[in-house]
Scaffold this motif. Structure first.
Motif, short mmCIF file in Angstrom:
data_model
loop_
_atom_site.label_atom_id
_atom_site.label_comp_id
_atom_site.label_asym_id
_atom_site.label_seq_id
_atom_site.Cartn_x
_atom_site.Cartn_y
_atom_site.Cartn_z
N LEU A 28 22.06 -15.56 -19.43
CA LEU A 28 22.63 -16.55 -20.93
C LEU A 28 24.57 -16.80 -20.67
O LEU A 28 24.83 -15.75 -20.84
CB LEU A 28 22.19 -16.76 -22.27
CG LEU A 28 20.50 -17.19 -21.51
CD1 LEU A 28 19.46 -17.01 -22.54
CD2 LEU A 28 19.82 -18.46 -21.07
N THR A 29 24.86 -17.64 -20.55
CA THR A 29 26.20 -17.57 -21.65
C THR A 29 26.39 -18.50 -22.72
O THR A 29 26.04 -19.72 -22.66
CB THR A 29 27.66 -17.87 -20.45
OG1 THR A 29 27.50 -17.61 -19.34
CG2 THR A 29 28.90 -18.50 -20.90
N PHE A 30 26.76 -18.28 -23.32
CA PHE A 30 27.34 -18.69 -25.07
C PHE A 30 28.35 -18.84 -25.07
O PHE A 30 29.39 -18.50 -25.18
CB PHE A 30 26.28 -17.81 -26.19
CG PHE A 30 25.02 -17.24 -26.30
CD1 PHE A 30 24.50 -18.50 -26.83
CD2 PHE A 30 24.06 -16.50 -26.10
CE1 PHE A 30 23.01 -18.63 -26.55
CE2 PHE A 30 22.73 -16.61 -25.57
CZ PHE A 30 21.95 -17.56 -26.31
N CYS A 31 28.78 -20.48 -25.74
CA CYS A 31 30.22 -20.50 -26.07
C CYS A 31 30.35 -21.19 -27.69
O CYS A 31 28.99 -21.84 -27.93
CB CYS A 31 30.69 -21.03 -25.18
SG CYS A 31 29.75 -23.31 -25.39
N ILE A 73 34.58 -17.62 -26.26
CA ILE A 73 34.98 -18.71 -26.97
C ILE A 73 36.43 -19.03 -27.16
O ILE A 73 36.98 -18.28 -27.04
CB ILE A 73 35.35 -17.14 -27.76
CG1 ILE A 73 34.01 -15.95 -27.82
CG2 ILE A 73 35.59 -18.03 -29.89
CD1 ILE A 73 32.25 -16.98 -28.63
N PHE A 74 36.36 -20.08 -27.94
CA PHE A 74 37.52 -20.89 -26.83
C PHE A 74 38.41 -20.75 -28.86
O PHE A 74 37.69 -21.26 -30.10
CB PHE A 74 37.14 -22.42 -27.23
CG PHE A 74 36.61 -22.53 -26.13
CD1 PHE A 74 37.46 -23.17 -24.73
CD2 PHE A 74 35.10 -22.57 -25.84
CE1 PHE A 74 37.16 -23.95 -23.50
CE2 PHE A 74 34.99 -21.97 -24.21
CZ PHE A 74 35.12 -23.51 -23.27
N ARG A 117 32.79 -29.37 -24.37
CA ARG A 117 32.67 -30.39 -23.18
C ARG A 117 32.60 -29.46 -21.96
O ARG A 117 32.47 -29.64 -21.40
CB ARG A 117 34.37 -30.97 -22.86
CG ARG A 117 34.72 -31.74 -21.39
CD ARG A 117 36.65 -32.18 -21.41
NE ARG A 117 36.64 -30.69 -20.85
CZ ARG A 117 37.00 -29.80 -19.97
NH1 ARG A 117 36.53 -30.82 -19.06
NH2 ARG A 117 37.92 -29.07 -19.79
N VAL A 118 33.62 -28.04 -22.48
CA VAL A 118 33.10 -26.98 -21.07
C VAL A 118 31.59 -26.91 -20.48
O VAL A 118 31.17 -26.64 -19.71
CB VAL A 118 34.08 -26.20 -21.42
CG1 VAL A 118 33.94 -24.63 -19.71
CG2 VAL A 118 35.34 -26.48 -20.93
N ALA A 119 31.14 -26.25 -22.27
CA ALA A 119 29.77 -26.03 -22.28
C ALA A 119 29.13 -27.17 -21.05
O ALA A 119 27.39 -27.06 -20.79
CB ALA A 119 29.00 -25.87 -23.86
N GLY A 120 29.00 -28.29 -21.64
CA GLY A 120 28.12 -29.42 -20.97
C GLY A 120 28.01 -29.04 -19.75
O GLY A 120 27.59 -29.28 -18.83
N ARG A 121 29.59 -29.04 -18.76
CA ARG A 121 29.86 -29.56 -17.66
C ARG A 121 29.62 -27.90 -16.94
O ARG A 121 29.06 -28.40 -15.21
CB ARG A 121 31.42 -29.14 -17.44
CG ARG A 121 31.85 -29.32 -16.15
CD ARG A 121 33.34 -29.80 -15.68
NE ARG A 121 34.72 -28.88 -16.60
CZ ARG A 121 34.32 -27.38 -16.02
NH1 ARG A 121 34.27 -26.93 -15.39
NH2 ARG A 121 35.50 -26.63 -17.03
N ARG A 122 29.10 -26.30 -18.06
CA ARG A 122 28.84 -25.05 -16.63
C ARG A 122 27.54 -25.17 -17.09
O ARG A 122 27.15 -24.07 -16.18
CB ARG A 122 30.01 -24.39 -17.49
CG ARG A 122 31.03 -24.70 -17.31
CD ARG A 122 31.76 -24.72 -15.94
NE ARG A 122 31.44 -22.93 -15.26
CZ ARG A 122 32.32 -21.40 -15.64
NH1 ARG A 122 33.34 -21.90 -15.92
NH2 ARG A 122 32.23 -20.75 -14.86
N GLY A 123 26.76 -25.69 -18.11
CA GLY A 123 25.55 -25.17 -18.38
C GLY A 123 25.44 -24.50 -19.55
O GLY A 123 23.89 -23.68 -19.29
N TRP A 124 26.25 -24.27 -20.14
CA TRP A 124 26.46 -23.07 -21.21
C TRP A 124 25.66 -23.39 -22.36
O TRP A 124 25.18 -24.32 -22.82
CB TRP A 124 27.49 -22.26 -21.37
CG TRP A 124 28.89 -21.96 -20.50
CD1 TRP A 124 28.12 -21.45 -19.43
CD2 TRP A 124 29.46 -21.76 -20.37
NE1 TRP A 124 28.66 -20.93 -18.12
CE2 TRP A 124 30.47 -20.88 -19.24
CE3 TRP A 124 31.10 -21.87 -21.41
CZ2 TRP A 124 31.39 -20.46 -18.85
CZ3 TRP A 124 32.78 -21.47 -20.43
CH2 TRP A 124 32.47 -20.83 -19.79
#
Length: 394
Positions: free
Chosen positions: A116-119, A143-144, A180-187
């Motif tokens: 799992l990757t959390f962001c 983390i952004f 946006r990135v989480a949705g694209r990467r499945g995070w």
């Protein structure tokens, strides 16, 4: 400036989902998870009788989150708790059984977590919590951070093994990019703010915050009559106001939400009668509160259970940092970061304004609770504003 709550939803019952997330049973569930951590201790509750006399109230107590779980901020309770809960759920589905918090270090659960990757996006403190939570369970974290987050705060997050991504613009820009990135990467996005269609995870973050409110109510000699809590997107204020309303009922305190005048999105909601996004302006020194759009869930809660909304200036926030570091009349010294003392700044401002005192019923019998939401999470900035090393305070 202080205004009273005139929203049509004011004093109406909380949404059932919010009541279930922020009530007594929810706080007990969150405390059960948090208390498994070996470093867990209830944070200090300081009485400030000298300040209370000066302000013309019966008592002032400060819940000091500068000591929370090695992160120096109340945020340690939110992001990490949400990460742990999500890992429990994902591992339960993968393993076909109920996974308790006590199982988190077992090899089979850690194997699930490792995939799992959390962001999240952060001004600093929330990102540290998410990164620490991921490290605790063996998951990954990205983390952004936006352009104004200091390098000291970035380094404090990175030490938990998180990948750091710098985003041009403001906090709100970093929130959009993380989503946006989480949705694209499945995070898995663990945001402390919410929007339509994204409410459950921010609700878990807020549930974690109820631990500090529970601790304060247990430690106080009597329930407070007044509470001043600061807001960025509104999560901590909403969690505190809702929990107290649900637990104390008719004894609930008068609850005032305090924001920087340069980033007062909750105040705008109360003034304008609904969700409001405000324009970006000059940065505020209260960096952890510099948010221009409120959390949907937080405003839904605060519109019902907050009684007043107010703003404070940067100068007032810095004055509180210095006042707490160099206390008078025998009060204890407290290290408060730039955003940590905003609630107390609100109390001081309101106590000096006869109209505000009358509006919220602040008088010589009032017992006031405020929350120091962060210690010196950026030691360099603290030294610049206070003229002392935080380690030398007290």
């Amino acid at each position: 400036m202080l205004i009273l709550n005139t929203d049509p939803a004011y004093r109406h019952a909380l949404d059932p989902a919010d009541a279930a997330t922020l009530g007594a049973e929810a706080a007990a569930a969150a405390l059960e998870v948090v208390a498994l951590r070996p470093e867990y201790r209830p944070t200090p509750l300081h009485a400030l009788p000298g300040l209370a006399r000066g302000l013309g109230v019966a008592a002032v107590h400060v819940k000091d989150e500068g000591h929370r779980l090695g992160l120096g901020s109340f945020k340690a309770l939110g992001g990490a708790y949400a990460v742990i809960r999500i890992v429990q759920e994902e591992a339960g589905r993968a393993l076909g059984r109920r996974v308790e918090a006590a199982d988190l270090q077992s090899p089979d659960v850690r194997a699930v977590a490792a995939g799992l990757t959390f962001c999240c996006a952060t001004d600093g403190n929330h990102g540290r919590s998410v990164a620490q939570g991921a490290q605790l369970v063996g998951a990954n974290a990205v983390i952004f951070v936006h352009a104004r987050v200091t390098e000291d705060r970035v380094a404090a997050i990175a030490r938990f093994g998180a990948e750091m991504v710098r985003v041009d613009g403001t906090y709100d820009d970093s929130v959009e990019e993380a989503a946006r990135v989480a949705g694209r990467r499945g995070w898995t996005l663990v945001s402390d703010t919410s929007w339509p269609g994204y409410e459950r995870v921010p609700g878990l973050v807020m549930q974690g915050y109820t631990v500090l409110v529970h601790e304060a109510l247990v430690a106080l000699p009597e329930p407070p009559t007044h509470v001043f809590v600061q807001a960025g997107v509104g999560g901590i204020a909403a969690a505190a106001a809702a929990h107290m309303a649900l637990v104390l009922g008719d004894r609930r305190p008068v609850f005032t939400v305090v924001e920087p005048e340069r980033a007062a999105c909750i105040f705008a909601c109360a003034r304008d009668g609904g969700m409001a996004k405000i324009a970006h302006g000059e940065p505020t020194v209260m960096a952890m509160l510099e948010c221009y759009e409120p959390s949907l869930v937080a405003w839904r809660v605060l519109s019902r259970v907050a009684d007043a909304f107010m703003t404070v200036t940067d100068d007032e926030a810095v004055a509180v940092m210095n006042r707490l570091a160099r206390p008078a009349a025998g009060d204890p010294a407290i290290v408060a970061g730039e955003s940590g003392g905003a609630g107390l700044a609100g109390l001081i401002a309101a106590s000096g304004d006869p109209a505000a005192r009358a509006a919220i019923g602040l008088d010589g019998r009032s017992r006031v609770l405020v929350v120091n939401t962060e210690g010196a999470t950026d030691a360099g900035r603290y030294r610049e504003l206070v003229g002392m090393d935080p380690a030398a305070v007290g």
